[in-house]
Design a protein around this motif. Sequence first.
Motif, PDB file in Angstrom:
ATOM      1  N   LEU A  81       0.806  -1.213   0.000  1.00 31.33           N
ATOM      2  CA  LEU A  81       0.000   0.000   0.000  1.00 31.33           C
ATOM      3  C   LEU A  81       0.843   1.270   0.000  1.00 31.33           C
ATOM      4  O   LEU A  81       2.000   1.264   0.410  1.00 31.33           O
ATOM      5  CB  LEU A  81      -0.918   0.014   1.227  1.00 31.33           C
ATOM      6  N   LYS A  82       0.209   2.345  -0.452  1.00 27.09           N
ATOM      7  CA  LYS A  82       0.767   3.691  -0.365  1.00 27.09           C
ATOM      8  C   LYS A  82      -0.295   4.574   0.263  1.00 27.09           C
ATOM      9  O   LYS A  82      -1.488   4.336   0.094  1.00 27.09           O
ATOM     10  CB  LYS A  82       1.144   4.223  -1.741  1.00 27.09           C
ATOM     11  N   VAL A  83       0.146   5.584   1.005  1.00 28.07           N
ATOM     12  CA  VAL A  83      -0.764   6.504   1.683  1.00 28.07           C
ATOM     13  C   VAL A  83      -0.608   7.885   1.062  1.00 28.07           C
ATOM     14  O   VAL A  83       0.507   8.377   0.899  1.00 28.07           O
ATOM     15  CB  VAL A  83      -0.449   6.582   3.194  1.00 28.07           C
ATOM     16  N   ASP A  84      -1.721   8.512   0.714  1.00 19.39           N
ATOM     17  CA  ASP A  84      -1.715   9.892   0.249  1.00 19.39           C
ATOM     18  C   ASP A  84      -2.292  10.740   1.377  1.00 19.39           C
ATOM     19  O   ASP A  84      -3.436  10.564   1.776  1.00 19.39           O
ATOM     20  CB  ASP A  84      -2.558  10.039  -1.015  1.00 19.39           C
ATOM     21  N   PHE A  85      -1.460  11.666   1.890  1.00 20.37           N
ATOM     22  CA  PHE A  85      -1.894  12.559   2.963  1.00 20.37           C
ATOM     23  C   PHE A  85      -1.443  13.965   2.603  1.00 20.37           C
ATOM     24  O   PHE A  85      -0.249  14.228   2.447  1.00 20.37           O
ATOM     25  CB  PHE A  85      -1.298  12.132   4.308  1.00 20.37           C
ATOM     26  N   GLU A  86      -2.389  14.864   2.435  1.00 22.28           N
ATOM     27  CA  GLU A  86      -2.144  16.262   2.104  1.00 22.28           C
ATOM     28  C   GLU A  86      -1.240  16.402   0.881  1.00 22.28           C
ATOM     29  O   GLU A  86      -0.305  17.197   0.867  1.00 22.28           O
ATOM     30  CB  GLU A  86      -1.559  17.009   3.310  1.00 22.28           C
ATOM     31  N   GLY A  87      -1.483  15.572  -0.141  1.00 25.04           N
ATOM     32  CA  GLY A  87      -0.749  15.691  -1.392  1.00 25.04           C
ATOM     33  C   GLY A  87       0.607  15.002  -1.424  1.00 25.04           C
ATOM     34  O   GLY A  87       1.309  15.057  -2.421  1.00 25.04           O
ATOM     35  N   THR A  88       1.005  14.349  -0.355  1.00 23.17           N
ATOM     36  CA  THR A  88       2.283  13.641  -0.303  1.00 23.17           C
ATOM     37  C   THR A  88       2.013  12.144  -0.268  1.00 23.17           C
ATOM     38  O   THR A  88       1.161  11.686   0.488  1.00 23.17           O
ATOM     39  CB  THR A  88       3.088  14.048   0.952  1.00 23.17           C
ATOM     40  N   ARG A  89       2.748  11.386  -1.077  1.00 18.31           N
ATOM     41  CA  ARG A  89       2.600   9.927  -1.138  1.00 18.31           C
ATOM     42  C   ARG A  89       3.663   9.268  -0.267  1.00 18.31           C
ATOM     43  O   ARG A  89       4.852   9.470  -0.465  1.00 18.31           O
ATOM     44  CB  ARG A  89       2.769   9.423  -2.565  1.00 18.31           C
ATOM     45  N   TYR A  90       3.214   8.471   0.684  1.00 20.84           N
ATOM     46  CA  TYR A  90       4.102   7.738   1.584  1.00 20.84           C
ATOM     47  C   TYR A  90       4.059   6.258   1.242  1.00 20.84           C
ATOM     48  O   TYR A  90       2.997   5.724   0.936  1.00 20.84           O
ATOM     49  CB  TYR A  90       3.655   7.906   3.042  1.00 20.84           C
ATOM     50  N   ASN A  91       5.196   5.584   1.317  1.00 22.62           N
ATOM     51  CA  ASN A  91       5.260   4.134   1.155  1.00 22.62           C
ATOM     52  C   ASN A  91       5.062   3.482   2.513  1.00 22.62           C
ATOM     53  O   ASN A  91       5.719   3.859   3.483  1.00 22.62           O
ATOM     54  CB  ASN A  91       6.605   3.706   0.578  1.00 22.62           C
ATOM     55  N   VAL A  92       4.185   2.507   2.595  1.00 26.23           N
ATOM     56  CA  VAL A  92       3.952   1.789   3.847  1.00 26.23           C
ATOM     57  C   VAL A  92       5.089   0.786   4.030  1.00 26.23           C
ATOM     58  O   VAL A  92       5.335  -0.053   3.173  1.00 26.23           O
ATOM     59  CB  VAL A  92       2.587   1.067   3.838  1.00 26.23           C
TER      60      VAL A  92
END
Length: 112
Positions: A81-92
């Motif tokens: 999965l990847k997380v999109d928070f406030e326009g930034t993509r984070y790698n889980v």
Amino acid sequence: MAGVNKPFVGQLDRRITLFEQETVRNAIGEEKEVDAVVCIPWAKVDEVSGGEDVDGKVLHRTQRSFIVRYRDDISAKKNQLKVDFEGTRYNVTHVKQIGRREYLELQCIVYE
């Protein structure tokens, strides 16, 4: 459970979007990786750390954890999965279960 901080429901006050990579074929048979939305849950966001890595060039690294209510689909897909928070993509990088099927903590990282 000692040492485990379960969030209050009111602390789940930020919307995040969880994505996974899917391979699709276009009309001429080419395969392409696209992001498919898994869910858009409410989450508690914690800033874990930040810093710079020097690996040929300077990269800014940010680590965050997102606590969401337990979902089987998130638990099964984990690091895909990847997380999109406030326009930034984070790698889980890791998914940790809190309580007995109550919450999941998504430990994430992004390099900018």
